[in-house]
Design a protein around this motif. Structure first.
Motif, PDB file in Angstrom:
ATOM      1  N   UNK A 108      23.571  13.322  -3.056  1.00  0.00           N
ATOM      2  CA  UNK A 108      24.176  13.175  -4.357  1.00  0.00           C
ATOM      3  C   UNK A 108      23.912  14.274  -5.244  1.00  0.00           C
ATOM      4  N   UNK A 109      22.711  14.858  -5.144  1.00  0.00           N
ATOM      5  CA  UNK A 109      22.351  16.043  -5.943  1.00  0.00           C
ATOM      6  C   UNK A 109      23.044  17.261  -5.476  1.00  0.00           C
ATOM      7  N   UNK A 110      23.274  17.256  -4.104  1.00  0.00           N
ATOM      8  CA  UNK A 110      24.084  18.685  -3.921  1.00  0.00           C
ATOM      9  C   UNK A 110      25.681  18.539  -4.249  1.00  0.00           C
ATOM     10  N   UNK A 111      26.153  17.267  -4.295  1.00  0.00           N
ATOM     11  CA  UNK A 111      27.410  16.861  -4.803  1.00  0.00           C
ATOM     12  C   UNK A 111      27.682  17.049  -6.335  1.00  0.00           C
ATOM     13  N   UNK A 112      26.692  16.613  -6.997  1.00  0.00           N
ATOM     14  CA  UNK A 112      26.730  16.664  -8.512  1.00  0.00           C
ATOM     15  C   UNK A 112      26.385  18.182  -9.081  1.00  0.00           C
ATOM     16  N   UNK A 113      25.550  19.112  -8.368  1.00  0.00           N
ATOM     17  CA  UNK A 113      25.539  20.259  -8.443  1.00  0.00           C
ATOM     18  C   UNK A 113      26.637  21.165  -8.399  1.00  0.00           C
ATOM     19  N   UNK A 114      27.371  20.799  -7.457  1.00  0.00           N
ATOM     20  CA  UNK A 114      28.560  21.521  -6.995  1.00  0.00           C
ATOM     21  C   UNK A 114      29.726  21.375  -8.055  1.00  0.00           C
ATOM     22  N   UNK A 115      29.674  19.985  -8.324  1.00  0.00           N
ATOM     23  CA  UNK A 115      30.582  19.384  -9.637  1.00  0.00           C
ATOM     24  C   UNK A 115      30.309  19.984 -10.860  1.00  0.00           C
ATOM     25  N   UNK A 116      29.156  20.213 -11.269  1.00  0.00           N
ATOM     26  CA  UNK A 116      28.880  21.069 -12.481  1.00  0.00           C
ATOM     27  C   UNK A 116      29.474  22.312 -12.503  1.00  0.00           C
ATOM     28  N   UNK A 117      29.368  23.049 -11.400  1.00  0.00           N
ATOM     29  CA  UNK A 117      29.997  24.523 -11.286  1.00  0.00           C
ATOM     30  C   UNK A 117      31.346  24.623 -11.310  1.00  0.00           C
ATOM     31  N   UNK A 118      31.987  23.672 -10.597  1.00  0.00           N
ATOM     32  CA  UNK A 118      33.350  23.597 -10.360  1.00  0.00           C
ATOM     33  C   UNK A 118      34.051  22.896 -11.733  1.00  0.00           C
ATOM     34  N   UNK A 119      33.387  21.828 -12.461  1.00  0.00           N
ATOM     35  CA  UNK A 119      33.738  21.788 -13.613  1.00  0.00           C
ATOM     36  C   UNK A 119      34.028  22.600 -14.794  1.00  0.00           C
ATOM     37  N   UNK A 120      32.894  23.438 -14.761  1.00  0.00           N
ATOM     38  CA  UNK A 120      32.629  24.621 -15.947  1.00  0.00           C
ATOM     39  C   UNK A 120      33.742  25.572 -15.294  1.00  0.00           C
TER      40      UNK A 120
END
Length: 307
Positions: free
Chosen positions: A169-181
């Motif tokens: 979940x940590x890796x998924x949400x970290x990736x989501x933060x960057x791609x969301x930006x």
């Protein structure tokens, strides 16, 4: 400063949802059922918003397809599913605290994908934040170590699986933060970002519905009502605040601000679920809050140089 505040509000809402999510897991609902109906409700709400505003969805294009797969399928669906399942298998406090590793993922991707050049001062605050995380998690790590020494194999296997899911979940949400930006720089507003996130998240959950039809056929009205509150609280309102904040600050600032979520969750557990905190955890919480707040006191060009 405004972007940090928006994300702090989002974190408060995400933390509050643990008061509903955790009891649901121990009342007979599965993680798959909770996350599936969350996304069904969220997509229905977003459809209603588009109809009310009489606007067409314009969030999908060749340029946004991959980012939405990352933030929707992995960040919203599989990441949330892994996080929810980890609650059931492992110590929920440790699961929450493991999110402190998320900045390592997000900062690395922000440098590689968004070309955000990070000043060494940022890593000072990041280091302090991770130190605070270690202080917060230390009592649970000691308990886990004792469990291994006592040979409680079944408990340890469940715990390790739970912590593994939490790290996913940590890796998924970290990736989501960057791609969301990345998506927020393409002119998409918060509603478009949420629509794409939840739509692709629902697509990511559909295979579970096909493999286990009872996820839909066995849902109770009382359970559905609680899941609806989850969806509106942390999904619609929380993600709206989050994307309002994300478009105002760099991705690596956002991931530090997101570290307020575990601290808020711990204090909510303390206030409403009578989960006490040790002195060491209180010091760690204070360190983490200070580190994630102080990053915004420097001018933007002092932390992020133009690429």
């Amino acid at each position: 400063m405004t972007g940090i505040i928006f994300i702090f509000f989002a974190c408060l809402l995400w933390a509050a949802d643990t008061l509903i999510r955790y009891p649901l897991l121990f009342s007979g609902s599965s993680a798959q059922q909770i996350v599936l109906f969350e996304h069904l409700i969220l997509v229905a709400v977003l459809i209603g918003i588009f109809v009310f505003k009489r606007r067409k969805p314009n969030f999908l294009s060749r340029q946004t397809l991959l980012p939405f797969i990352v933030i929707g399928v992995f960040g919203s669906a599989l990441g949330t599913l892994a996080f929810t399942e980890a609650f059931y298998l492992a110590n929920p406090t440790v699961v929450i605290l493991l999110q402190k590793l998320q900045p390592i993922v997000a900062v690395t991707l922000a440098c590689v994908l968004l070309k955000e050049q990070i000043n060494p001062r940022f890593f000072l605050w990041l280091g302090l934040a991770l130190l605070g995380s270690l202080l917060l998690i230390w009592p649970d790590l000691q308990s886990l170590s004792s469990s291994f020494q006592e040979g409680n194999i079944e408990h340890n296997n469940n715990a390790l699986l739970g912590y593994g899911l939490a790290l996913f979940a940590v890796v998924s949400w970290g990736c989501a933060t960057v791609f969301g930006k990345k998506l927020s720089t393409k002119g998409l507003d918060s509603v478009d970002l949420m629509a794409g996130r939840f739509s692709f998240g629902l697509l990511g959950m559909l295979p579970f519905a096909f493999m286990t039809p009872t996820l839909i056929t066995t849902i109770e009205i009382s359970i559905l009502q609680k899941i609806a509150i989850l969806a509106l609280l942390s999904g619609v309102i929380g993600m709206y605040f989050y994307y309002q904040g994300l478009k105002r600050i760099p991705a690596h600032w956002a991931t530090l601000a997101e570290m307020f979520f575990p601290v808020a969750a711990i204090f909510i557990n303390w206030l409403y679920l009578s989960v006490a905190m040790t002195e060491m955890q209180l010091i760690g919480a204070a360190t983490l809050v200070i580190a994630s707040t102080m990053v915004q006191h420097k001018p933007k060009n002092a932390l992020v140089k133009a690429a």
